[in-house]
Structures are given as structure tokens and as C-alpha cells.
Design a protein around this motif. Structure first.
Motif, PDB file in Angstrom:
ATOM      1  N   ASP A 114       0.837  -1.195   0.000  1.00  0.00           N
ATOM      2  CA  ASP A 114       0.000   0.000   0.000  1.00  0.00           C
ATOM      3  C   ASP A 114       0.875   1.249   0.000  1.00  0.00           C
ATOM      4  N   TRP A 120      -1.196   7.142  -5.582  1.00  0.00           N
ATOM      5  CA  TRP A 120      -1.049   5.874  -6.282  1.00  0.00           C
ATOM      6  C   TRP A 120      -0.186   6.033  -7.525  1.00  0.00           C
ATOM      7  N   TRP A 124       2.944   3.758  -7.922  1.00  0.00           N
ATOM      8  CA  TRP A 124       3.036   2.897  -9.103  1.00  0.00           C
ATOM      9  C   TRP A 124       4.401   3.071  -9.778  1.00  0.00           C
ATOM     10  N   TYR A 148      -1.657  -3.458 -15.601  1.00  0.00           N
ATOM     11  CA  TYR A 148      -2.299  -3.738 -14.318  1.00  0.00           C
ATOM     12  C   TYR A 148      -1.388  -4.534 -13.392  1.00  0.00           C
ATOM     13  N   GLN A 151      -2.737  -7.823  -6.667  1.00  0.00           N
ATOM     14  CA  GLN A 151      -2.147  -8.025  -5.346  1.00  0.00           C
ATOM     15  C   GLN A 151      -3.073  -8.883  -4.493  1.00  0.00           C
ATOM     16  N   ARG A 200      -6.743  -7.529  -5.040  1.00  0.00           N
ATOM     17  CA  ARG A 200      -6.937  -6.155  -5.495  1.00  0.00           C
ATOM     18  C   ARG A 200      -6.263  -5.969  -6.852  1.00  0.00           C
ATOM     19  N   THR A 202      -5.276  -3.289  -9.651  1.00  0.00           N
ATOM     20  CA  THR A 202      -5.051  -1.871  -9.923  1.00  0.00           C
ATOM     21  C   THR A 202      -4.656  -1.721 -11.386  1.00  0.00           C
ATOM     22  N   LYS A 204      -3.736   0.853 -14.598  1.00  0.00           N
ATOM     23  CA  LYS A 204      -3.301   2.169 -15.052  1.00  0.00           C
ATOM     24  C   LYS A 204      -3.515   2.259 -16.558  1.00  0.00           C
ATOM     25  N   TYR A 214      -6.457   5.765 -13.130  1.00  0.00           N
ATOM     26  CA  TYR A 214      -6.192   4.621 -12.260  1.00  0.00           C
ATOM     27  C   TYR A 214      -7.530   4.083 -11.761  1.00  0.00           C
ATOM     28  N   GLN A 216      -9.337   0.720  -9.584  1.00  0.00           N
ATOM     29  CA  GLN A 216      -9.118  -0.451  -8.722  1.00  0.00           C
ATOM     30  C   GLN A 216     -10.398  -1.257  -8.597  1.00  0.00           C
ATOM     31  N   SER A 217     -10.194  -2.566  -8.472  1.00  0.00           N
ATOM     32  CA  SER A 217     -11.329  -3.475  -8.300  1.00  0.00           C
ATOM     33  C   SER A 217     -10.909  -4.576  -7.335  1.00  0.00           C
TER      34      SER A 217
END
Length: 221
Positions: A114, A120, A124, A148, A151, A200, A202, A204, A214, A216-217
Motif C-alpha cells: 500500500d 497511487w 506505481w 495492471y 495483489q 486487489r 489496480t 493504469k 487509475y 481499482q477493483s
């Protein structure tokens, strides 16, 4: 008393002076109209640039769906697999599944990372782009480049169920307990299921005019 010739000269002089004032006023009005037209043109141009940038930003955000779908497909294909054609087998004693260790070639990290006091975008660039960890996809027809990182929401690599590995998992009630909710209130049998691990994703997206997005899901498998 003015003679006719003197009167004519005086009238011509006054008329010339009036024409000079009218010309000066016309020039002032023309300059003002020109400046107003330039200001209006610049305002319209700026509005068009802003609208175009917003459109590119929105397109970049929508393009992130392709990265999320690709990441989910990879997770589903490798979930619970000891070996896989799209992942490297983990070495003991990490785990018997390929999702228990990092898969750098596929943008997968088996432990959580994190940002700490940074955005972010900066996180990144320092942790993923600089180490070539992100999985990159081909740019779409609109010129949006998608990459992507996946994580696993665990404190360390290894089995998610291993002692000492703190993983974020979905809550599951056992057969003998009832955690509350409509099923418990209706006195129905509480179903037991396997707890799922959270991942998670992420994404870009870099698009035209330096548009960046960016997204996130979180998914549970």
C-alpha cells in the motif's frame, strides 16, 4: 462679416474636424470589437480543449475494464492450481498453488503493498513501473495503453490459510453458528462454504494528450 470665400473655408475646416473625430471613434470601436472577437475565440478554444481532455480522460477510465477483465480471467484460470501454463510453479515451502508466490511476468504479487503518504501514481512509478512488475496489454484503437497489477491481500507469500499469514478473506459462518442476517432471522439452515481470499486489481491507463486514469477493483476467489 464673413465673405462667402471665408465662410466656405470655415465650414470645410469644421467638416474636416468632424470627419477626423468620426474616424478616430470608428477605429476605437473596431479595435474593441477585434479584442472582443479574439477573447471569444480564445474562450471557445479553451472550452474545446477542456472538453476534449475530459473525453480522453473518460475514455481512459472506460479502457481500464479491459485490464480488469484480463486480470480476473488470469486469476480464475490459476486459482487453486499447482501447475499452470500461464504461471510458474511455486517452490516449497511456499505453497502448492501458483497464487501463493509472486508471478512477475503476469503482474501478480502474492502479498499486499500500500502507498504510505504518497499518491497511487507515485507509488506505481516507484514500485511497479520501475521494477517492471506490471502486466501490459496492447494499446486499443483509441491509443489507450493498459497495464495492471494484481495483489493478493495477504501479509506475506505462501498459503493463504497458513499460520502467520494474515489474509483478507470473506466472512463465512459455520454449520453450528449463525452470524446474523435474513437467513438467521428466518430460522433457515445456515449454509457453510469455503472462505474466499480477496485480490486487489489496480489498472493504469495512459491515453492521448497524456490522459491517465487509475482504476481499482476487488475480487474474491
Amino acid at each position: 462679416m464673413l465673405t462667402p470665400s471665408v465662410y466656405r473655408r470655415t465650414a470645410q475646416t469644421a467638416q474636416s474636424a468632424q470627419q477626423g473625430i468620426v474616424l478616430l471613434m470608428a477605429l476605437i470601436v473596431l479595435v474593441a470589437l477585434t479584442l472582443a472577437a479574439l477573447a471569444l475565440t480564445r474562450s471557445v478554444y479553451t472550452s474545446n480543449v477542456i472538453a476534449g481532455n475530459l473525453a480522453f480522460q473518460q475514455a481512459a477510465t472506460h479502457a481500464a475494464d479491459r485490464g480488469i477483465e484480463d486480470a480476473i480471467a488470469w486469476l480464475e484460470a490459476n486459482n487453486g492450481q499447482e501447475t499452470s501454463t500461464s504461471a510458474t510453479k511455486c517452490t516449497s515451502p511456499q505453497s502448492s498453488t501458483v497464487l501463493a508466490c509472486d508471478q512477475a511476468d503476469h503482474g501478480y504479487i502474492a502479498h499486499r503493498q500500500d502507498p504510505s503518504g504518497e499518491s497511487w501514481a507515485t507509488f506505481w512509478d516507484h514500485n511497479f513501473a520501475g521494477n517492471d512488475l506490471a502486466k501490459s496489454l496492447d494499446a486499443d484503437d483509441a491509443g489507450n495503453a493498459v497495464s495492471y497489477i494484481i495483489q493478493r491481500m495477504c501479509s506475506q507469500t505462501g498459503d493463504a490459510q497458513a499460520t502467520g499469514n494474515d489474509c483478507a478473506t470473506s466472512p463465512v459462518a459455520s454449520d453450528s453458528t449463525c452470524s446474523g442476517g435474513s437467513s438467521c432471522d428466518a430460522q433457515k439452515v445456515n449454509l457453510a462454504s469455503v472462505s474466499q481470499v480477496y485480490y486487489r486489481i489496480t489498472v493504469k491507463v495512459t491515453g492521448p494528450r497524456n490522459a491517465q486514469s487509475y482504476v481499482q477493483s476487488m475480487v474474491a476467489l
